[in-house]
Design a protein around this motif. Structure first.
Motif, PDB file in Angstrom:
ATOM      1  N   ASP A 256       0.492  -1.422   0.056  1.00  0.00           N
ATOM      2  CA  ASP A 256      -0.382   0.249  -0.376  1.00  0.00           C
ATOM      3  C   ASP A 256       0.966   0.939   0.218  1.00  0.00           C
ATOM      4  O   ASP A 256       0.692   2.446   0.878  1.00  0.00           O
ATOM      5  CB  ASP A 256      -0.956   0.105   1.461  1.00  0.00           C
ATOM      6  CG  ASP A 256      -0.173  -0.240   2.310  1.00  0.00           C
ATOM      7  OD1 ASP A 256       1.160  -0.461   2.578  1.00  0.00           O
ATOM      8  OD2 ASP A 256      -0.807   0.105   3.657  1.00  0.00           O
TER       9      ASP A 256
ATOM     10  N   GLN B 307      -0.076   2.968  -8.472  1.00  0.00           N
ATOM     11  CA  GLN B 307      -0.989   2.711  -7.648  1.00  0.00           C
ATOM     12  C   GLN B 307      -0.685   4.335  -6.730  1.00  0.00           C
ATOM     13  O   GLN B 307      -1.885   4.731  -5.876  1.00  0.00           O
ATOM     14  CB  GLN B 307      -0.892   1.465  -6.182  1.00  0.00           C
ATOM     15  CG  GLN B 307      -1.259   2.089  -5.550  1.00  0.00           C
ATOM     16  CD  GLN B 307      -1.226   0.888  -4.259  1.00  0.00           C
ATOM     17  OE1 GLN B 307      -0.085   1.445  -3.363  1.00  0.00           O
ATOM     18  NE2 GLN B 307      -1.169  -0.593  -3.236  1.00  0.00           N
ATOM     19  N   GLU B 311      -4.456   6.247  -7.241  1.00  0.00           N
ATOM     20  CA  GLU B 311      -4.779   6.978  -6.529  1.00  0.00           C
ATOM     21  C   GLU B 311      -5.502   8.417  -6.268  1.00  0.00           C
ATOM     22  O   GLU B 311      -6.061   8.970  -6.057  1.00  0.00           O
ATOM     23  CB  GLU B 311      -4.030   7.128  -4.879  1.00  0.00           C
ATOM     24  CG  GLU B 311      -4.136   7.044  -3.517  1.00  0.00           C
ATOM     25  CD  GLU B 311      -5.781   6.782  -3.238  1.00  0.00           C
ATOM     26  OE1 GLU B 311      -6.132   5.195  -3.231  1.00  0.00           O
ATOM     27  OE2 GLU B 311      -6.526   6.808  -1.859  1.00  0.00           O
TER      28      GLU B 311
END
Ligand SMILES: Cc1cc2nc3c(=O)[nH]c(=O)nc-3n(C[C@H](O)[C@H](O)[C@H](O)COP(=O)(O)OP(=O)(O)OC[C@H]3O[C@@H](n4cnc5c(N)ncnc54)[C@H](O)[C@@H]3O)c2cc1C
Ligand SMILES: Nc1ncnc2c1ncn2[C@@H]1O[C@H](COP(=O)(O)O)[C@@H](O)[C@H]1O
Lengths: 271, 317
Positions: A256, B307, B311
């Motif tokens: 993440d 990623q 986002e």
């Protein structure tokens, strides 16, 4: 057969950037304790060696003279140049030169180049690096051209000489340009121009036999008042070390990190 | 009162932001004149007036562009003489610095390059040794020549707009003697992204991108950023040499520098370590870039960067 060339390569002895570099003393000058041949000048030397070799090298009458101006230690930049392949060396050194700015440096180097032309064979080409790795101003090649009234061909990323004419490619600005000038000329080269050679064992041995000429200001007809702090047109009034950057937050990606990066940017108001 | 002279070289249809910065800075030093080259459109003339220029000098010849540096320096010296300027300001491009250097010799004037600010008394501020020192320097000569880095002055128009007088300056007849001629000139391809040296955000990639700048370009576009590179990436031919950041490339000082797949060699750091915020993505925890990163991610850029891009797009809606 191409005409032979007499080339002066300007090599500067600069503090090694791999170590912390410091500014010291009342005149805020750079500490030259841990110094090396400026790596950007190796490209100029390589260009000179290639031009001379294309024309039959030293035997055919080409000259590649490495010239450095600087305190006693700067002779090491000349020696290194000889090990890499320069045919002879010149070290211009004088206590009065200490603290010279670009104007004073270009004055002294121009006088040294004129001196090297006075042996009956004028210099055809002055080759320099694109910038010194300590001063990084790129002023010297332009100021030398101005002082010597020679064409300047600067930031060359390729270089050819034929029929007494320099042709170079210059990509420094918003354009990609082809630049031409008659010899003699002042040419600075970028790190795109070639792949500099390393000194090998043979070169290191051979360098010991090569000649290094030491010059002082009186040899080149320059007064002490024209150079050094006295002859400089700028003064550095203060120098403050910037606090070194410190590492911030370091994370390891656990799937993440991209999201966390965006959180960081948002928190810094950078989105 | 002191006089300032700003050199504006071939702006085209509109003045660049860096020219507006020079004009703004010049006004703080004294009455401002402009030494102009190229076509002076009505729009550009009006902007010069709005930024306080009282006189616009133009060269007596349009031959200057055919030669490298020398003749432009000769013209600027003549304009400096005509204006009585004690401060001459140029941009800090390679050509700007070289013109500054030659002008200094012509005018017996001290030259200070890489300037980030100038005090009304002529003291200039700059950083040296790859950003490790901040120094202040001053010329000891009646005239000072400054080459000023972009992005250090907030451009602002003068309180009162002027209608500048236009005057032709005679370029010395021998100005083109002993000068290199430009025999061919090609415009470099433009990317459509912000200019690297002026961008607020830079996304830069190195050997770690392994030939594929795609993910970095997508992040750059999501952020409105310019794309930069290490020399390893430009040498490999993955991206143009103009994108190279570092000692022998462009020096950048953006609000945000995102470094991906770059180890952080000294020559790379020389061009980016004065960035406000540095983010580094590198899979090797030992990479020196982490020593200067405000936010470091040890990870694979091909996972982290896409990623982050997704986002950002999600949050921006
Ligand atoms: C005279 C001279 C001038 C120079 N001028 C410049 C200059 O102006 N600018 C410049 O940048 N360099 C310059 N250099 C070169 C400099 O010394 C370095 O060689 C260069 O910066 C290295 O580029 P790099 O970090 O991309 O490559 P490397 O040092 O090979 O680093 C690649 C990095 O990518 C990481 N990586 C690999 N794969 C991934 C992945 N999938 N995800 C995340 N990370 C990954 C690796 O861990 C490594 O740290 C110059 C050198 C010389 C001699
Ligand atoms: N003291 C010096 N001795 C010899 N060459 C120099 C010296 N200073 C500058 N040069 C040359 O000028 C080039 C540009 O330097 P600079 O203008 O200082 O950025 C360098 O790459 C050298 O080739």
């Amino acid at each position: 057969m191409e005409e032979t060339l007499k080339i002066v390569v300007l090599v500067k002895h600069v503090p090694d950037a791999q170590f912390d570099r410091h500014i010291t003393g009342p005149a805020n000058t750079t500490d030259r304790e841990e110094s090396i041949l400026s790596e950007l000048d190796e490209y100029a030397l390589e260009a000179a060696l290639q031009l001379a070799e294309e024309r039959g090298g030293p035997k055919a009458g080409n000259e590649v003279i490495a010239l450095s101006m600087g305190p006693a230690g700067a002779v090491n930049a000349v020696k290194k140049s000889l090990q890499i392949g320069a045919y002879s060396g010149v070290h211009l050194s004088d206590d009065a030169l200490a603290g010279s700015d670009a104007a004073a440096t270009s004055l002294a180097l121009a006088a040294a180049i004129r001196h090297l032309s006075a042996d009956g064979r004028p210099v055809d080409l002055v080759l320099t690096g694109m910038a010194s790795t300590d001063g990084e101003t790129s002023l010297i090649p332009a100021q030398l051209a101005e002082r010597l009234s020679l064409p300047q061909v600067t930031f060359a990323s390729s270089l050819e000489i034929a029929g007494g004419q320099v042709t170079a490619r210059r990509d420094a600005g918003p354009y990609s340009e082809t630049v031409e000038a008659p010899l003699p000329a002042v040419v600075s080269v970028t790190d795109q121009i070639n792949e500099p050679r390393y000194p090998n064992f043979k070169g290191i041995l051979a360098a010991k036999k090569k000649k290094i000429t030491s010059l002082t200001l009186s040899d080149i007809g320059v007064e002490a008042s024209q150079v050094g702090l006295a002859g400089s047109w700028t003064v550095v009034e203060s120098a403050e070390a910037r606090p070194p950057r410190t590492a911030g937050t370091i994370i390891t990606d656990e799937g993440d990190a991209g999201i966390k990066l965006v959180d960081f940017l948002a928190a810094q108001k950078l989105l | 009162m002191a006089n300032a002279l700003v050199f504006i070289d071939n702006p085209g249809a509109a003045l660049k932001k860096s020219s507006l910065e020079l004009l703004t800075l010049a006004r703080s030093l004294g009455e401002t004149a402009v030494a102009f080259t190229g076509e002076l459109t009505d729009d550009v003339a009006a902007t010069l007036g709005a930024y306080g220029a009282t006189t616009v000098y133009r060269p007596s010849t349009d031959e200057l562009d055919k030669y490298l540096v020398g003749p432009k320096a000769a013209y600027l010296a003549a304009a400096a003489g005509a204006s009585g300027a004690t401060a001459v300001l140029l941009d800090n491009s390679p050509e700007g610095k070289e013109i500054a250097g030659r002008l200094g010799i012509k005018l017996n004037a001290g030259v200070i390059t890489d300037v980030v600010g100038v005090e009304p008394d002529g003291t200039a501020h700059k950083s040296v040794l790859a950003g490790s020192y901040n120094t202040s320097a001053k010329a000891t000569t009646p005239v000072t020549v400054f080459s000023v880095k972009a992005n250090n002055v907030e451009p602002s128009p003068a309180g009162e707009a002027k209608v500048p007088a236009t005057t032709t300056v005679e370029v010395p007849a021998d100005a083109v003697a002993a000068s290199a001629r430009i025999s061919a000139r090609a415009e470099k391809p433009v990317s459509g992204r912000p200019d690297l040296s002026e961008a607020r955000i830079v996304v830069a990639g190195g050997r770690g991108v392994d030939g594929d700048f795609g993910p970095l370009e997508e992040l750059a576009d999501a952020l409105g950023a310019a794309v930069g590179a290490s020399r390893a990436a430009t040498d490999a031919g993955w991206i143009g040499h103009d994108a190279q950041v570092g000692q022998t490339g462009v020096t950048v000082s953006p609000q945000l520098y995102i470094s991906a797949g770059i180890s952080g060699a000294i020559q790379q750091k020389a061009g980016m370590q004065t960035s406000k915020v540095i983010v580094a993505v590198n899979k090797d925890a030992e990479s020196p870039v982490f020593e200067i990163a405000d936010y470091g991610i040890i990870g694979d850029l091909f996972k982290v960067i896409p990623q982050a891009t997704a986002e950002i797009k999600k949050r921006k809606g």
